[in-house]
Scaffold this active site. Structure first.
Site, PDB file in Angstrom:
ATOM      1  N   GLU A   1      -7.581  -4.807 -18.571  1.00  0.00           N
ATOM      2  CA  GLU A   1      -7.959  -5.891 -19.469  1.00  0.00           C
ATOM      3  C   GLU A   1      -6.736  -6.545 -20.110  1.00  0.00           C
ATOM      4  O   GLU A   1      -6.630  -7.776 -20.172  1.00  0.00           O
ATOM      5  CB  GLU A   1      -8.896  -5.372 -20.567  1.00  0.00           C
ATOM      6  CG  GLU A   1     -10.237  -4.876 -20.068  1.00  0.00           C
ATOM      7  CD  GLU A   1     -10.234  -3.405 -19.708  1.00  0.00           C
ATOM      8  OE1 GLU A   1     -11.303  -2.796 -19.708  1.00  0.00           O
ATOM      9  OE2 GLU A   1      -9.151  -2.861 -19.407  1.00  0.00           O
TER      10      GLU A   1
ATOM     11  N   PRO B   1      -0.558   8.629  -8.610  1.00  0.00           N
ATOM     12  CA  PRO B   1      -1.765   8.954  -9.381  1.00  0.00           C
ATOM     13  C   PRO B   1      -1.983   7.978 -10.523  1.00  0.00           C
ATOM     14  O   PRO B   1      -1.024   7.511 -11.147  1.00  0.00           O
ATOM     15  CB  PRO B   1      -1.491  10.371  -9.892  1.00  0.00           C
ATOM     16  CG  PRO B   1      -0.011  10.505  -9.883  1.00  0.00           C
ATOM     17  CD  PRO B   1       0.479   9.662  -8.749  1.00  0.00           C
ATOM     18  N   ARG B   2      -3.239   7.679 -10.792  1.00  0.00           N
ATOM     19  CA  ARG B   2      -3.582   6.775 -11.888  1.00  0.00           C
ATOM     20  C   ARG B   2      -3.025   7.293 -13.209  1.00  0.00           C
ATOM     21  O   ARG B   2      -2.575   6.514 -14.053  1.00  0.00           O
ATOM     22  CB  ARG B   2      -5.109   6.639 -11.965  1.00  0.00           C
ATOM     23  CG  ARG B   2      -5.638   5.838 -13.144  1.00  0.00           C
ATOM     24  CD  ARG B   2      -5.345   4.378 -12.976  1.00  0.00           C
ATOM     25  NE  ARG B   2      -6.014   3.574 -13.994  1.00  0.00           N
ATOM     26  CZ  ARG B   2      -5.789   2.288 -14.175  1.00  0.00           C
ATOM     27  NH1 ARG B   2      -4.919   1.651 -13.412  1.00  0.00           N
ATOM     28  NH2 ARG B   2      -6.431   1.612 -15.095  1.00  0.00           N
TER      29      ARG B   2
ATOM     30  N   GLY C   1       3.939   2.274 -14.335  1.00  0.00           N
ATOM     31  CA  GLY C   1       4.270   0.862 -14.197  1.00  0.00           C
ATOM     32  C   GLY C   1       5.104   0.504 -12.985  1.00  0.00           C
ATOM     33  O   GLY C   1       5.844  -0.484 -13.022  1.00  0.00           O
TER      34      GLY C   1
ATOM     35  N   ASN D   1      -8.052  -2.456  -9.094  1.00  0.00           N
ATOM     36  CA  ASN D   1      -7.968  -3.864  -8.700  1.00  0.00           C
ATOM     37  C   ASN D   1      -7.251  -4.025  -7.354  1.00  0.00           C
ATOM     38  O   ASN D   1      -6.047  -3.802  -7.262  1.00  0.00           O
ATOM     39  CB  ASN D   1      -7.222  -4.636  -9.788  1.00  0.00           C
ATOM     40  CG  ASN D   1      -7.191  -6.128  -9.522  1.00  0.00           C
ATOM     41  OD1 ASN D   1      -7.712  -6.608  -8.519  1.00  0.00           O
ATOM     42  ND2 ASN D   1      -6.572  -6.867 -10.426  1.00  0.00           N
TER      43      ASN D   1
ATOM     44  N   LEU E   1      -6.542  -6.792  -5.805  1.00  0.00           N
ATOM     45  CA  LEU E   1      -5.722  -7.994  -5.691  1.00  0.00           C
ATOM     46  C   LEU E   1      -4.264  -7.749  -6.057  1.00  0.00           C
ATOM     47  O   LEU E   1      -3.398  -8.543  -5.691  1.00  0.00           O
ATOM     48  CB  LEU E   1      -6.296  -9.107  -6.563  1.00  0.00           C
ATOM     49  CG  LEU E   1      -7.573  -9.744  -6.013  1.00  0.00           C
ATOM     50  CD1 LEU E   1      -8.086 -10.803  -6.966  1.00  0.00           C
ATOM     51  CD2 LEU E   1      -7.331 -10.350  -4.648  1.00  0.00           C
ATOM     52  N   GLU E   2      -3.979  -6.670  -6.777  1.00  0.00           N
ATOM     53  CA  GLU E   2      -2.580  -6.363  -7.077  1.00  0.00           C
ATOM     54  C   GLU E   2      -1.805  -6.133  -5.792  1.00  0.00           C
ATOM     55  O   GLU E   2      -0.660  -6.584  -5.652  1.00  0.00           O
ATOM     56  CB  GLU E   2      -2.501  -5.133  -7.983  1.00  0.00           C
ATOM     57  CG  GLU E   2      -3.041  -5.379  -9.377  1.00  0.00           C
ATOM     58  CD  GLU E   2      -2.970  -4.160 -10.269  1.00  0.00           C
ATOM     59  OE1 GLU E   2      -3.053  -4.322 -11.491  1.00  0.00           O
ATOM     60  OE2 GLU E   2      -2.830  -3.034  -9.746  1.00  0.00           O
TER      61      GLU E   2
END
Length: 451
Positions: free
Chosen positions: A73, A282-283, A322, A347, A349-350
């Protein structure tokens, strides 16, 4: 009909009063909860007071408050902030988030030209006293909530102060809509508090209108318009040099349960691509050491330890924050994490914006419209499990024409919503004080007139 609506509204007041009372009673215990989260690395110990609404430093002139709970977001807000900043040179911005990761990435990715106009704070907890302190300190001229942040005390307090509010890039699932629908009076008060509601899809807009956001309309997904993820050139050169000509499969933003499937796919692929390098990002980067133990049979190298992939490295754990912009640029194909397990996916689209072919698992509910459009256009491939992942990745990594066709189709989709930030900025601008005419003394310097 009118009597029924009034009765629903009356009944809706009771749950809201109960929520207000419950959060007020819980307030004395919340510092203990925050301290526990801080010990677990989920809060900044030096900034816990912000969660109580403290720390306001309101700048002069018009101030727009934007809130995005997490990384997606807050990052999708960046092109909107840029469009608003260009249209309103005197406008300042307060951005609130609920997670440490979102705060860090906002700081890292905010364009330097905007650094002096944007302030970040952690969002106050939804306690009446905390909310009042926050709103009284910042006094925003308008507020923008991104996607699905509905906090009763916060929304009602802002409405009581006459702060114009927008809900943008909104999405609401069938399940959530059904839940709110059981409390129609509550839903009408909360969703009806927004002066402007812009949804991602027409289905989202229909659900929002049914819940009380009468003017909701569908303009598309702001995440379509995000800038490409950055990558520092020196770090990119070092990683490319370490990888050389090896084919690279990236598993980006993975969740528990996915890494083992990616490792299985890697083992299958190595039969035909013996020099394959698989990168797992990893997230939640803090899972890196545990993942290294889980995948010890592959002797993974950890980026957090300063390692680069050597010639014998089979799996490289990019357990850092990041750096997806860096990783997408070196990968020949990318599995979008959160889609092989029932999380809903991240996402896609990244990856598409950086020319990396996209592979999606069966669970893409968080990005249904994007995923469906990419699949229909041949911009992504669906994979069901480790075996299907190996087959699809092998096809993309060994067929340059196929990879090129996928990335070309994906780039067209990513570019379609290029004007959306400017369109949203114009709509949000109607909620802000009108800019003062040039030459109107101090008011012109701040971009507004005192009433």
């Amino acid at each position: 009909m009118t009597g029924g609506v009034q009765e629903a509204d009356r009944r809706g007041a009771l749950p809201l009063l109960a929520w207000r009372a419950a959060t007020t009673l819980a307030a004395p215990l919340l510092p203990l909860w925050l301290a526990r989260r801080a010990r677990r690395g989920k809060e900044d110990p030096a900034r816990l007071r912000e969660r109580c609404g403290e720390g306001a430093e309101r700048p002069p002139g018009p101030l727009l408050w934007l809130h995005g709970a997490s990384v997606g977001e807050s990052q999708s807000a960046l092109p909107l902030i840029e469009a608003l900043a260009e249209a309103r040179p005197a406008l300042r911005f307060l951005v609130t988030t609920g997670t440490l990761t979102a705060a860090r990435l906002l700081t890292d990715r905010l364009p330097g030209a905007l650094a002096g106009r944007v302030q970040h704070r952690f969002a106050p907890l939804d306690v009446p006293a905390h909310v009042a302190r926050f709103l009284d300190g910042w006094r925003p001229d308008a507020a923008v909530f991104i996607e699905s942040e509905i906090w009763p005390n916060l929304l009602l307090a802002a409405r009581a102060r006459g702060i114009p509010m927008a809900l943008i890039n909104a999405r609401i699932s069938d399940r959530s809509a059904r839940g709110w629908g059981r409390l129609p009076g509550v839903a009408r008060r909360l969703f009806g508090a927004f002066d402007l509601a812009i949804a991602q899809t027409e289905a989202d807009a229909e659900r929002l209108r049914a819940l009380g956001a009468r003017t909701a309309r569908a303009w598309g997904n702001l995440k379509f318009a995000a800038r490409p993820l950055p990558a520092p050139e020196p770090a990119l050169e070092r990683l490319r040099a370490a990888i050389g000509a090896r084919p690279v499969l990236l598993a980006a933003s993975t969740h528990p349960g996915e890494e083992a499937q990616v490792a299985e796919a890697h083992a299958r692929l190595r039969q035909d691509l013996p020099d394959l390098l698989t990168i797992i990002a990893p997230r939640h980067p803090e899972r890196g050491p545990a993942l290294a133990r889980e995948l010890e049979g592959f002797d993974p190298a950890l980026r957090s330890a300063g390692a680069l992939p050597g010639p014998e490295t089979a799996i490289y754990l990019a357990d850092t924050l990041g750096e997806l912009g860096l990783l997408y640029r070196v990968a020949g194909a990318a599995l979008i994490g959160g889609s092989l397990v029932p999380h809903g996916g991240q996402n896609p689209l990244e990856a598409a914006r950086l020319g990396c072919p996209v592979l999606l698992g069966p669970h893409t509910g968080n990005f249904t419209a994007i995923a469906d459009r990419m699949l229909e256009a041949g911009a992504a491939l669906r994979v069901a499990d480790a075996a299907a992942l190996a087959e699809a990745a092998g096809g993309v990594l060994t067929d340059a024409d196929r990879a090129r066709s996928m990335t070309t189709a994906a780039a067209r989709i990513a570019a379609d919503a290029g004007a959306l930030p400017e369109r949203m900025a114009a709509a949000i601008g109607t909620l802000l004080p009108a800019p003062a005419p040039e030459g109107d003394g101090d008011a012109a310097a701040h971009g507004y007139k005192d009433a």
